[in-house]
Design a protein around this motif. Structure first.
Motif, PDB file in Angstrom:
ATOM      1  N   GLN A   1     -18.208   2.815 -11.294  1.00 16.84           N
ATOM      2  CA  GLN A   1     -17.074   3.666 -11.657  1.00 16.84           C
ATOM      3  C   GLN A   1     -17.545   5.119 -11.801  1.00 16.84           C
TER       4      GLN A   1
ATOM      5  N   ALA B   1     -17.236   8.488  -9.387  1.00 18.38           N
ATOM      6  CA  ALA B   1     -16.630   9.694  -9.952  1.00 18.38           C
ATOM      7  C   ALA B   1     -17.435  10.933  -9.526  1.00 18.38           C
TER       8      ALA B   1
ATOM      9  N   THR C   1     -12.117   3.871 -10.046  1.00 21.70           N
ATOM     10  CA  THR C   1     -12.146   5.339 -10.017  1.00 21.70           C
ATOM     11  C   THR C   1     -11.254   5.876  -8.906  1.00 21.70           C
TER      12      THR C   1
ATOM     13  N   VAL D   1     -13.327  14.652 -12.352  1.00 24.17           N
ATOM     14  CA  VAL D   1     -13.402  13.189 -12.385  1.00 24.17           C
ATOM     15  C   VAL D   1     -14.582  12.700 -13.221  1.00 24.17           C
TER      16      VAL D   1
ATOM     17  N   ILE E   1     -14.069  10.432 -16.536  1.00 24.71           N
ATOM     18  CA  ILE E   1     -14.454   9.018 -16.529  1.00 24.71           C
ATOM     19  C   ILE E   1     -15.556   8.757 -17.565  1.00 24.71           C
TER      20      ILE E   1
END
Lengths: 164, 141
Positions: free
Chosen positions: A102, A106, B15, B90, B94
């Motif tokens: 994840q 990103a 994501t 981002v 995150i």
């Protein structure tokens, strides 16, 4: 900036809650039933909130592009991958990898300015930050301290179980 | 190996979903984006459910109503996620999201709230969280 952090904390906290609630549902229902219910509830809630904040403006989709109609399927892909990953690796390892990728993705998305987002230039400092966060995730998840109850008959399809 | 690929892809897609939602929000509005993606996701999952026909609906009656409505949190989650990504990028969004997510889960597991199996948290969890926060500070400053 502060506002952005606030929303990120809010999102993360609610993801945690949602994971717990969903795992409770999943104890009594299959993965796809759970997923269908979860997305159905999300749809209703978004629709109601949208009508509340935007009124009939909600249905004015001027700049709609056709791929927008398909992006919801990404969520279904997430479920399919997590179910299989957890089945094959067990929740702890699978979720460690999920969280790591994840964050890795990103950094990738920021560096490329994916989908026309503002590019955040890739730097050594960025990489260092991400590597340390990933290290933290791995220590957290694999530190082996959680008293992990290995029951004789673990729940089948623990998709939502411990997914955070 | 296959498990690794699924888990890796799963994280990437989570994501990607946030980034796609952000892009869609910029075009048609955030609530519109949340409504459309949840609606199409719901329809897709429903179609798959009809094909796999797993489980029965009776099981759902044993679940507390509060837990059944957990999915509704997605409205606020999507809105917050999109807003955070817009404002901070981002990676930072995150990172903070994951810290908040793990911290709250850590707290709930430790306290045994919502009837979860209580787990004792020890040093590695605290070190892990501290490292994550240190990483964010490096990202930002």
């Amino acid at each position: 900036m502060v506002l952005g952090l606030f929303f990120a904390v809010l999102a993360g906290s609610l993801v945690s809650l949602q994971n717990i609630f969903n795992s409770k549902v999943n104890e009594h229902a299959g993965s796809w039933q759970t997923t269908t219910l979860v997305l159905g509830m999300g749809f209703l809630a978004s629709l109601i909130a949208g009508l509340f904040f935007e009124g009939s403006q909600l249905f004015r989709l001027q700049n709609m592009q056709s791929w927008f109609w398909f992006s919801g399927m990404i969520g279904v892909g997430v479920v399919a991958c997590l179910v299989q990953g957890i089945r094959l690796l067990g929740p702890t390892y699978a979720i460690s990898i999920v969280l790591t990728s994840q964050l890795g993705f990103a950094l990738f998305a920021d560096s490329l300015g994916l989908f026309g987002l503002d590019k955040v230039p890739f730097s050594f400092q960025q990489l260092m930050g991400v590597v340390i966060i990933v290290g933290g995730i791995l220590v957290f998840k694999l530190g082996g301290s959680t008293v992990f109850k290995r029951s004789a008959n673990p729940l089948p399809e623990q998709k939502w179980e411990r997914s955070s | 190996m296959k498990g690794w690929i699924f888990a890796f892809l799963g994280g990437t897609l989570i994501t990607l979903q946030g980034v796609a939602n952000t892009r869609i929000s910029e075009a048609i509005g955030t609530w519109q984006a949340a409504t459309i993606t949840q609606m199409t996701g719901f329809i897709t999952a429903l179609v798959i459910l009809l094909f796999v026909r797993g489980g029965n609906l009776k099981g759902l009656k044993q679940v507390k109503p509060l837990y059944l409505t957990g999915g509704a949190l997605a409205a606020v989650i999507i809105y917050s996620n999109v807003t955070a990504i817009r404002l901070t990028g981002v990676t930072l969004a995150i990172s903070i999201l994951l810290i908040a997510q793990l911290s709250l889960t850590f707290l709930i597991d430790g306290k045994g709230w919502f009837g979860v199996v209580r787990k004792r948290m020890r040093l590695p969890q605290f070190i892990g969280l501290a490292m994550m926060i240190a990483g964010v500070l490096i990202l930002r400053f």
